[in-house]
Write an enzyme that holds these catalytic residues in place. Structure first.
Site, PDB file in Angstrom:
ATOM      1  N   ASN A 128     -10.432  -3.191  -6.779  1.00  0.00           N
ATOM      2  CA  ASN A 128      -9.578  -2.238  -7.505  1.00  0.00           C
ATOM      3  C   ASN A 128     -10.062  -1.925  -8.923  1.00  0.00           C
ATOM      4  O   ASN A 128      -9.592  -0.962  -9.537  1.00  0.00           O
ATOM      5  CB  ASN A 128      -8.120  -2.734  -7.548  1.00  0.00           C
ATOM      6  CG  ASN A 128      -7.397  -2.586  -6.235  1.00  0.00           C
ATOM      7  OD1 ASN A 128      -6.468  -3.322  -5.933  1.00  0.00           O
ATOM      8  ND2 ASN A 128      -7.792  -1.618  -5.410  1.00  0.00           N
ATOM      9  N   ASP A 132       0.816  -1.219   0.000  1.00  0.00           N
ATOM     10  CA  ASP A 132       0.000   0.000   0.000  1.00  0.00           C
ATOM     11  C   ASP A 132       0.852   1.273   0.000  1.00  0.00           C
ATOM     12  O   ASP A 132       1.984   1.269   0.475  1.00  0.00           O
ATOM     13  CB  ASP A 132      -0.901  -0.024   1.254  1.00  0.00           C
ATOM     14  CG  ASP A 132      -2.050   0.969   1.122  1.00  0.00           C
ATOM     15  OD1 ASP A 132      -2.315   1.452   0.003  1.00  0.00           O
ATOM     16  OD2 ASP A 132      -2.673   1.275   2.158  1.00  0.00           O
TER      17      ASP A 132
HETATM   18  C1  FPP Z   1      -2.046   0.008  -3.382  1.00  0.00           C
HETATM   19  O1  FPP Z   1      -1.573   1.335  -3.289  1.00  0.00           O
HETATM   20  C2  FPP Z   1      -1.442  -0.648  -4.542  1.00  0.00           C
HETATM   21  C3  FPP Z   1      -2.136  -1.241  -5.563  1.00  0.00           C
HETATM   22  C4  FPP Z   1      -3.608  -1.318  -5.594  1.00  0.00           C
HETATM   23  C5  FPP Z   1      -1.435  -1.826  -6.718  1.00  0.00           C
HETATM   24  C6  FPP Z   1      -0.193  -2.605  -6.424  1.00  0.00           C
HETATM   25  C7  FPP Z   1       0.490  -2.908  -7.706  1.00  0.00           C
HETATM   26  C8  FPP Z   1       1.817  -2.930  -7.902  1.00  0.00           C
HETATM   27  C9  FPP Z   1       2.821  -2.735  -6.816  1.00  0.00           C
HETATM   28  C10 FPP Z   1       2.401  -3.092  -9.278  1.00  0.00           C
HETATM   29  C11 FPP Z   1       2.296  -4.429  -9.935  1.00  0.00           C
HETATM   30  C12 FPP Z   1       2.605  -5.586  -9.075  1.00  0.00           C
HETATM   31  C13 FPP Z   1       3.509  -6.560  -9.325  1.00  0.00           C
HETATM   32  C14 FPP Z   1       3.515  -7.747  -8.431  1.00  0.00           C
HETATM   33  C15 FPP Z   1       4.518  -6.525 -10.417  1.00  0.00           C
HETATM   34  P1  FPP Z   1      -2.581   2.540  -3.535  1.00  0.00           P
HETATM   35  O2  FPP Z   1      -2.589   2.866  -4.987  1.00  0.00           O
HETATM   36  O3  FPP Z   1      -3.926   2.210  -2.975  1.00  0.00           O
HETATM   37  O4  FPP Z   1      -1.893   3.694  -2.717  1.00  0.00           O
HETATM   38  P2  FPP Z   1      -2.637   4.914  -1.986  1.00  0.00           P
HETATM   39  O5  FPP Z   1      -3.449   4.306  -0.870  1.00  0.00           O
HETATM   40  O6  FPP Z   1      -1.501   5.745  -1.492  1.00  0.00           O
HETATM   41  O7  FPP Z   1      -3.482   5.598  -3.020  1.00  0.00           O
END
Ligand code: FPP
Length: 247
Positions: free
Chosen positions: A75, A27
């Site tokens: 998501n 996150d």
């Molecule tokens: C949560 O942070 C993150 C996600 C929903 C996406 C995670 C994806 C990756 C790290 C990239 C692809 C993965 C791999 C395994 C290659 P957020 O966007 O909710 O952060 P925020 O809460 O600060 O908005």
């Protein structure tokens, strides 16, 4: 592989008694990007890089199971360009994983319902999973279109269907049998769940499996999460007393 007790800064990690399974909610990518005045996709790209480093390090220290939450069933509500960017990153990562498989020697598999994914990405997931199956020492699972409630409903439906077909009887249902209907079938429950970025909730992650997991929270956003943060989490875990409802 690392053995014995090693000091990390002033802290000591016992590499002979690592948790068997660590799960991470990756996150904070969006907030990390916002602070740098770059698009959210830049945060996810940095997050994908962190994942590469942490998965490699997990293998290096001898961790048996690492599970990461990459894309939840919720998501899809995000803007299309953000969803597309995450899927592209996954695609690139999996192509790279196929290419470097012999070097990395990591078994990679997926938890979640892959049917709504782009067929090319789905095929890639299946290929990575089947070709890496022989590497049993280190297992990395990516939760993709995964939701804990969705997983439990899917398992309940499958069990009910087996009852209707006469293959199972409702009274034979035990926790162990229910486990075998989950996406995580055959994988031990997580011992330690890490959530960076300061948020302290489970967000539909491994609801069934988290029953006795220890939690570790840190304010660091996922793109800034380094080996030392993983070691801090492991050390905190090693100082806990797990009682599993006993005394
Ligand atoms: C949560 O942070 C993150 C996600 C929903 C996406 C995670 C994806 C990756 C790290 C990239 C692809 C993965 C791999 C395994 C290659 P957020 O966007 O909710 O952060 P925020 O809460 O600060 O908005």
């Amino acid at each position: 592989m690392l053995f014995g007790k090693k000091s990390v800064g002033l802290k000591t990690v016992d590499f002979d008694h690592l948790p068997q399974h660590i799960a991470i909610i990756m996150d904070g990518n969006g907030r990390w990007a916002k602070r740098r005045h770059i698009p959210r996709s830049g945060g996810h790209a940095a997050g994908a890089e962190t994942f590469r480093n942490i998965a490699t390090y997990a293998k290096e220290i001898g961790l048996r199971y690492l599970t990461v939450y990459a894309f939840s069933t919720e998501n899809w509500k995000r803007p299309k360009d953000e969803v597309d960017a995450i899927m592209r990153l996954l695609h690139n990562y999996l192509e790279e994983a196929l290419r470097d498989m012999e070097k990395n020697q990591i078994h990679m598999a997926f938890f979640g319902d892959l049917t709504p994914l782009d067929p090319e990405l789905r095929a890639l997931c299946e290929k990575v999973e089947s070709t890496s199956r022989k590497y049993v020492q280190c297992n990395v699972h990516i939760c993709l279109n995964y939701g804990g409630r969705d997983e439990i409903m899917h398992a309940a439906r499958s069990f009910a269907a087996d009852c209707t077909a006469g293959k199972k009887r409702p009274e034979e249902l035990t926790e162990a049998l229910f486990d075998s209907y989950l996406y995580t079938k055959g994988v031990p429950d997580p011992d330690l769940i890490i959530r960076p970025s300061g948020e302290q909730r489970l967000s539909n992650f491994l609801l069934w499996q988290a029953a006795y997991a220890e939690f570790y929270f840190t304010d660091v956003c996922w793109p800034d999460f380094k080996k030392e943060h993983l070691l801090n989490a492991i050390r905190a875990y090693q100082l806990r007393q797990r009682r599993f409802g006993g005394t």
